[in-house]
Design a protein around this motif. Structure first.
Motif, PDB file in Angstrom:
ATOM      1  N   ASN A 194      -1.953   1.744  -4.982  1.00  0.00           N
ATOM      2  CA  ASN A 194      -3.322   1.231  -5.028  1.00  0.00           C
ATOM      3  C   ASN A 194      -3.273  -0.298  -5.118  1.00  0.00           C
ATOM      4  O   ASN A 194      -2.833  -0.846  -6.135  1.00  0.00           O
ATOM      5  N   THR A 239       0.821  -1.223   0.000  1.00  0.00           N
ATOM      6  CA  THR A 239       0.000   0.000   0.000  1.00  0.00           C
ATOM      7  C   THR A 239       0.847   1.261   0.000  1.00  0.00           C
ATOM      8  O   THR A 239       0.317   2.357  -0.262  1.00  0.00           O
ATOM      9  N   THR A 266      -6.128   4.459   4.330  1.00  0.00           N
ATOM     10  CA  THR A 266      -7.493   4.009   4.071  1.00  0.00           C
ATOM     11  C   THR A 266      -7.705   3.785   2.582  1.00  0.00           C
ATOM     12  O   THR A 266      -6.866   4.158   1.744  1.00  0.00           O
ATOM     13  N   ASN A 267      -8.846   3.212   2.250  1.00  0.00           N
ATOM     14  CA  ASN A 267      -9.168   2.948   0.843  1.00  0.00           C
ATOM     15  C   ASN A 267      -9.251   4.234   0.038  1.00  0.00           C
ATOM     16  O   ASN A 267      -8.846   4.289  -1.123  1.00  0.00           O
ATOM     17  N   SER A 268      -9.812   5.298   0.639  1.00  0.00           N
ATOM     18  CA  SER A 268      -9.952   6.565  -0.081  1.00  0.00           C
ATOM     19  C   SER A 268      -8.597   7.188  -0.378  1.00  0.00           C
ATOM     20  O   SER A 268      -8.413   7.849  -1.404  1.00  0.00           O
ATOM     21  N   MET A 269      -7.595   6.950   0.504  1.00  0.00           N
ATOM     22  CA  MET A 269      -6.274   7.543   0.300  1.00  0.00           C
ATOM     23  C   MET A 269      -5.551   6.914  -0.902  1.00  0.00           C
ATOM     24  O   MET A 269      -4.755   7.586  -1.569  1.00  0.00           O
ATOM     25  N   ALA A 283      -7.123   5.453  -3.520  1.00  0.00           N
ATOM     26  CA  ALA A 283      -8.016   5.330  -4.690  1.00  0.00           C
ATOM     27  C   ALA A 283      -7.377   5.900  -5.946  1.00  0.00           C
ATOM     28  O   ALA A 283      -7.504   5.333  -7.047  1.00  0.00           O
ATOM     29  N   ASP A 284      -6.680   7.037  -5.824  1.00  0.00           N
ATOM     30  CA  ASP A 284      -6.071   7.678  -6.986  1.00  0.00           C
ATOM     31  C   ASP A 284      -4.565   7.414  -7.070  1.00  0.00           C
ATOM     32  O   ASP A 284      -3.863   8.032  -7.888  1.00  0.00           O
ATOM     33  N   PRO A 287      -9.808  -4.106  -1.293  1.00  0.00           N
ATOM     34  CA  PRO A 287     -10.077  -3.374  -0.061  1.00  0.00           C
ATOM     35  C   PRO A 287      -9.008  -3.601   0.998  1.00  0.00           C
ATOM     36  O   PRO A 287      -8.514  -4.719   1.179  1.00  0.00           O
TER      37      PRO A 287
END
Length: 545
Positions: free
Chosen positions: A24, A3, A40-43, A45-46, A28
């Motif tokens: 990425n 990650t 986190t997943n949102s961090m 995502a891009d 999940p």
């Protein structure tokens, strides 16, 4: 999945650059990982995928030494994804600060060797928090703290840092200059004391690297530490091939009998079984082979093994066991073995020369050609004892049979080799060059490597002319020790060896003892793999549905 990747590039204590990127994972992130790292997943995502993040990191780290805490874990992930992408993993030197700290940091310094604990010990300017860049910065401070401690005990190079052990004394490290004049070549090395006595003899494919290991750690045997403390000089003998180095090592150990060598010091302390040549032949345990036209079995490294083999042969063949010299028509009182039916008893005229000679011929055939008579007799007795549940006695017979078969196979193979006046073999080595060995009566007489651009036939002929002259002698190992002849034999039988020339007949009997060894090796391996009942508590518990 990865990650995040973070790295700091440092040279001479100065930070040259930093690398950091989220990755990425396209899956999940588990909740406990998110809590541990704060990612986190949102961090992510891009964030770029590992397919683009890994090449960027490898470009940043090119030409560097990779330093990590629990490096096997981190580097293992990177290597895995490099393989998945079809990339060749660069030849990085890797240094593990966790492994090094376990050798340097004591319980008085820190309760454990976690990165957070070490960061406090060495007053790191960054507190590790399971984020890649912060942990990398803390690792830099831990590395410098460890290097500062080790510098005081003479550890200054990467090699010394990687192989450091607290068991190696500063006195040992200060003697590493003894290895500096040795070449990076195969050969034999000799440690000597102030009085020029040889303390230890060893062999290596790289003399300088191997001898340096005695001073830079990796050598934790207390016996070797004591030897290095006494040593004042290391001599190297460069050899053309690794086989020549192994043979020279054996010869030097036998010549000097160094006190710190534990094996091969006394090759003369061996035993043989001899089938005598007399009117009423018998089996005799002797210490050397002489030219008396007798048949010999051995050599045996221990008398106990020789006696097991002798017992196996006496079980199968009722030849006399007394050591007296009997006349053609003896007239004596029979011994207890004769009364038990375990001896043909020529001493009291119970057998004639013809009948006795037939048994001796069968005995000789078992020694030289076919051991089936011995195998059949002992296996029949083992089965009978097992049926009667006398397992300890059956085991005694099994051990005797195994000792005989191993001795017979060894003797047959050695005799086949040592009977040949000359064998020349060649093999292409890893560097593409051809190694050539001249073997005479089982002894290595010459060794060399064909130089590039040289006519092979001319080189081999020159090597043969300059080879040591070896005279023939009786017995399975006449011109060399059994250990040397076996090393030569293993090389001749190794894959890729081509026989350039063979003078004499090099062959073993088709029905020889070697064909029985596979079964006995399997039995022995099975015995060693068994766990006694009183030791089973150490076995892991396995749960199966």
């Amino acid at each position: 999945m990865i990650t995040e990747i973070g790295a700091v590039k440092v040279r001479a204590g100065e930070v040259l650059g930093e690398f950091q990127t989220l990755v990425n994972p396209h899956t999940p992130i588990p909740a406990f990982i998110a809590v541990l790292t704060g990612i986190t997943n949102s961090m992510v995502a891009d964030a770029p995928s590992i397919d683009s993040a890994l090449p960027a990191f490898l470009e940043f780290a090119a030409g560097s030494v990779l330093v990590a805490h629990n490096a096997q874990f981190d580097v293992g992930f990177l290597r895995h994804f490099a393989l998945a992408q079809g990339r060749a993993w660069p030849t990085f030197e890797v240094l593990d600060t966790a492994r090094l700290a376990r050798r340097v940091v004591t319980r008085d310094d820190a309760p454990n060797c976690k990165l957070s604990s070490l960061a406090r010990v060495f007053n790191s300017s960054t507190t590790p928090n399971h984020r890649a860049l912060a942990d990398a910065r803390a690792t830099v401070d831990v590395l410098h703290g460890l290097m500062e401690r080790l510098g005081g005990v003479g550890v200054h190079t990467l090699e010394e840092l990687q192989t450091f052990s607290s068991r190696v004394t500063p006195e040992q490290r200060r003697k590493r200059h003894l290895a500096e004049r040795l070449p990076h070549a195969p050969g034999v090395y000799l440690f000597r004391d102030d009085q020029e006595r040889v303390l230890y003899v060893g062999t290596s494919r790289d003399l300088r690297t191997r001898v340096r290991s005695y001073f830079t750690a990796s050598e934790t045997r207390s016996r070797m530490g004591e030897m290095v403390g006494i040593a004042s000089r290391v001599d190297g003998v460069v050899c053309a091939t690794p086989l020549e180095a192994e043979v020279r090592e054996l010869r030097l150990i036998a010549q000097h009998k160094p006190r710190y060598n534990r094996r091969s010091r006394f090759p003369e302390k061996v035993h043989f079984l001899k089938l005598t040549r007399e009117i009423w032949p018998r089996l005799s345990l002797v210490r050397r082979v002489i030219d008396d036209d007798a048949d010999y079995l051995g050599p045996f490294a221990s008398r106990k093994t020789a006696e097991k083999c002798l017992a196996a042969l006496h079980e199968a063949f009722p030849v006399r066991q007394c050591s007296d010299h009997l006349s053609r028509q003896p007239s004596r009182t029979p011994c207890v073995l004769a009364e038990m039916g375990r001896c043909l008893s020529p001493c009291d005229g119970s057998t004639d020369l013809t009948s006795y000679a037939a048994v001796v011929r069968s005995l000789r055939d078992s020694l030289v050609h076919d051991p089936d008579d011995v195998v059949e007799v002992l296996q029949r007795r083992m089965l009978r004892l097992a049926d009667e549940e006398r397992f300890e006695e059956a085991q005694v017979h099994r051990d005797r049979l195994s000792a005989f078969l191993r001795a017979a196979a060894r003797t047959q193979r050695l005799s086949a080799l040592t009977s040949c006046p000359e064998i020349v073999g060649a093999r292409r080595e890893d560097d593409g060059r051809w190694a050539v060995h001249v073997v005479r009566h089982g002894r290595l007489a010459a060794a060399g490597v064909i130089p590039a651009g040289t006519d092979a036939h001319t080189y081999v002929e020159g090597l043969r002319k300059s080879a040591e002259t070896v005279a023939s002698a009786p017995g399975p190992v006449p011109a060399a020790t059994a250990e040397e002849s076996e090393k030569v034999l293993r090389w001749l039988e190794s894959p890729g060896v081509r026989l350039v020339s063979v003078e004499g007949v090099w062959c073993c009997p088709v029905r020889g003892a070697t064909r029985h060894l596979a079964l006995h090796d399997a039995v022995n391996h099975s015995r060693l793999s068994l766990v006694p009942f009183d030791e089973r508590r150490g076995l892991p518990v396995v749960h199966r549905p």
